[in-house]
Design an enzyme around this catalytic site. Structure first.
Site, PDB file in Angstrom:
ATOM      1  N   ASP A  45      44.779 -32.649 -10.253  1.00 16.44           N
ATOM      2  CA  ASP A  45      45.963 -31.839 -10.525  1.00 16.44           C
ATOM      3  C   ASP A  45      46.682 -31.648  -9.192  1.00 16.44           C
ATOM      4  OD1 ASP A  45      47.856 -30.291 -11.673  1.00 16.44           O
ATOM      5  OD2 ASP A  45      46.555 -28.591 -12.114  1.00 16.44           O
ATOM      6  N   TYR A  54      50.434 -25.341  -9.828  1.00 16.98           N
ATOM      7  CA  TYR A  54      50.063 -24.063 -10.433  1.00 16.98           C
ATOM      8  C   TYR A  54      49.354 -23.152  -9.429  1.00 16.98           C
ATOM      9  CZ  TYR A  54      47.866 -20.710 -13.556  1.00 16.98           C
ATOM     10  OH  TYR A  54      47.459 -19.551 -14.148  1.00 16.98           O
ATOM     11  N   ASP A  80      54.881 -29.729  -9.321  1.00 15.37           N
ATOM     12  CA  ASP A  80      55.818 -29.009 -10.181  1.00 15.37           C
ATOM     13  C   ASP A  80      55.952 -27.550  -9.768  1.00 15.37           C
ATOM     14  OD1 ASP A  80      53.178 -28.586 -10.888  1.00 15.37           O
ATOM     15  OD2 ASP A  80      53.589 -28.297 -13.013  1.00 15.37           O
ATOM     16  N   GLY A 119      52.160 -25.382 -17.788  1.00 14.80           N
ATOM     17  CA  GLY A 119      52.724 -24.054 -17.985  1.00 14.80           C
ATOM     18  C   GLY A 119      52.443 -23.493 -19.364  1.00 14.80           C
ATOM     19  N   ASP A 123      41.886 -30.162 -20.705  1.00 13.38           N
ATOM     20  CA  ASP A 123      40.962 -29.675 -19.680  1.00 13.38           C
ATOM     21  C   ASP A 123      40.957 -28.167 -19.732  1.00 13.38           C
ATOM     22  OD1 ASP A 123      43.692 -29.422 -18.140  1.00 13.38           O
ATOM     23  OD2 ASP A 123      42.247 -28.263 -16.996  1.00 13.38           O
ATOM     24  N   CYS A 153      22.604 -29.880 -31.595  1.00 18.50           N
ATOM     25  CA  CYS A 153      23.171 -30.403 -30.345  1.00 18.50           C
ATOM     26  C   CYS A 153      22.125 -31.265 -29.634  1.00 18.50           C
ATOM     27  CB  CYS A 153      23.600 -29.238 -29.455  1.00 18.50           C
ATOM     28  SG  CYS A 153      24.254 -29.727 -27.848  1.00 18.50           S
ATOM     29  N   CYS A 188      19.676 -28.270 -25.024  1.00 21.46           N
ATOM     30  CA  CYS A 188      19.201 -27.996 -26.385  1.00 21.46           C
ATOM     31  C   CYS A 188      17.960 -28.823 -26.738  1.00 21.46           C
ATOM     32  CB  CYS A 188      20.326 -28.229 -27.387  1.00 21.46           C
ATOM     33  SG  CYS A 188      21.638 -26.990 -27.203  1.00 21.46           S
TER      34      CYS A 188
HETATM   35 ZN   LIG Z   1      23.421 -28.179 -26.378  1.00 23.83          ZN
END
Ligand SMILES: [Zn+2]
Length: 372
Positions: free
Chosen positions: A92, A96, A146, A215, A265, A303, A308
């Site tokens: 980036d 910002y 920007d 933004g 993101d 998961c 997990c």
């Molecule tokens: Zn997990």
């Protein structure tokens, strides 16, 4: 060296799957990109990060310029080598951060001067300088510089900032010469549809390899966020990846995918992880809560992440209660895996024609349950 190909389209929304080609590999979209602001996704080694199925990750030009400085990264062989991440990286521009963290001194069309939040010294950043820094850092994707005014600014002030951002984009395009690095433009315009349209059309007029919408989610209401998400894609070319910056809640990701966004993101999965909060379906669980003390199940039985597969809620509860570093690592690893799993499930659902804007594949009644 850069290409975006749409692979499949949803039959009821504007969602699509695609493949974005970069020098460090392919990014299958829609995809969530974990944030590694300072060339580290906080708490995770690159091997652990790889196990989450992450492909492109984010880093931040502003922060890396302040520490360790782009010279060190360039000398080390570029950001991939420096942080041992050999898949795609996006930096980036720091626009910002300059406006939100730096104590501003002066903004002009020339650039921005501000006080370094680390040591109080004065710094000056221009579009040319930001491009040079990003070319030194060497990510696969760099972002244009920007001007991001606060979301509470007047329509006039936001219009001025767009004019400046447009001027800066022209200078970024002129300065950016690295062929093995893509430059993405950024659409601004706050909550104002007229300004968003103006900005989107201007950025689209350059034949850049991708376009971001910035933004968004900077303090405005959820309805205003949804309005921008549904308005802007209409004005963007369909043959380029569309990146919605800073959005990582599952609900907003599925709304944005339904409008044709491809990349996302957010710091949320790791920030929550560092505070002992785990993501489960669309809920957030504080694992320090006493109810997890003798709960020997994994965070999420469905998961397949390293956390997990190997650790119980009771163990994570114990680690968090004792401020053990491993707890934060393991929960961040699960949280990133969870959001990436969500975008992977969206991809599968688009291919199988069962994606919906209220996508919740964990529900057994969902027509997309098989994608989870
Ligand atoms: Zn997990």
């Amino acid at each position: 060296m850069f290409d975006f190909t749409s692979i499949s389209f949803c039959n009821s929304t504007n969602a699509r799957t695609g493949i974005f080609t970069t020098p460090h590999g392919l990014v299958k979209t829609p995809k969530f990109m974990p944030v590694g602001t300072l060339a580290t996704v906080k708490g995770l080694s690159s091997t652990q990060l790889e196990s989450t199925d992450a492909t492109m990750i984010l880093s931040n030009t502003f922060h890396l310029h302040l520490q360790p400085g782009e010279r060190i990264i360039k000398e080390s062989g570029g950001i991939h080598k420096f942080m041992n991440w050999h898949k795609p990286v996006l930096t980036d521009s720091g626009g910002y951060q300059v406006f939100s963290l730096g104590k501003l001194n002066k903004i002009s069309d020339e650039g921005v001067s501000f006080k370094n939040p680390r040591d109080g010294s004065y710094l000056f950043l221009s579009p040319e300088k930001i491009m040079e820094i990003q070319m030194d850092i060497g990510a696969d994707v760099s972002m244009a510089f920007d001007h991001c005014p606060p979301h509470t600014s007047t329509e006039n002030d936001i219009e001025d900032s767009i004019k400046r951002t447009n001027l800066w984009l022209e200078r970024c395009v002129k300065t950016h010469i690295r062929k093995d690095q893509a430059l993405f433009g950024i659409v601004q315009g706050g909550k104002y549809p007229r300004l968003r349209e103006l900005s989107a059309k201007f950025v689209s007029s350059f034949d850049l390899p991708g376009i971001a919408v910035g933004g968004v989610s900077v303090g405005e209401s959820i309805d205003e966020i949804h309005n921008v998400i549904s308005l802007v894609p209409k004005f963007l070319p369909s043959n380029k990846p569309r990146y919605l910056m800073g959005i990582g809640t599952l609900k907003e990701i599925s709304i944005a995918v339904a409008q044709g966004f491809d990349l996302f993101d957010c710091v949320l999965p790791t920030r929550l992880g560092r505070h002992g909060t785990a993501l489960f379906n669309n809920e957030r669980w504080n694992l320090s809560n006493a109810r997890f003390r003798d709960d020997f199940r994994p965070i999420d039985q469905s998961c397949t992440c390293e956390t997990c597969k190997n650790y119980s809620r009771a163990y994570l509860h114990h680690l968090i209660r004792n401020n053990e570093l491993l707890g934060l690592t393991l929960i961040s690893l699960h949280n990133i895996s969870h959001v990436i799993r969500f975008t992977n499930a969206i991809s599968k659902a688009i291919q199988d024609n069962c994606f919906t804007i209220d996508f919740a594949p964990w529900e057994t009644s969902s027509i997309a349950h098989h994608t989870w």
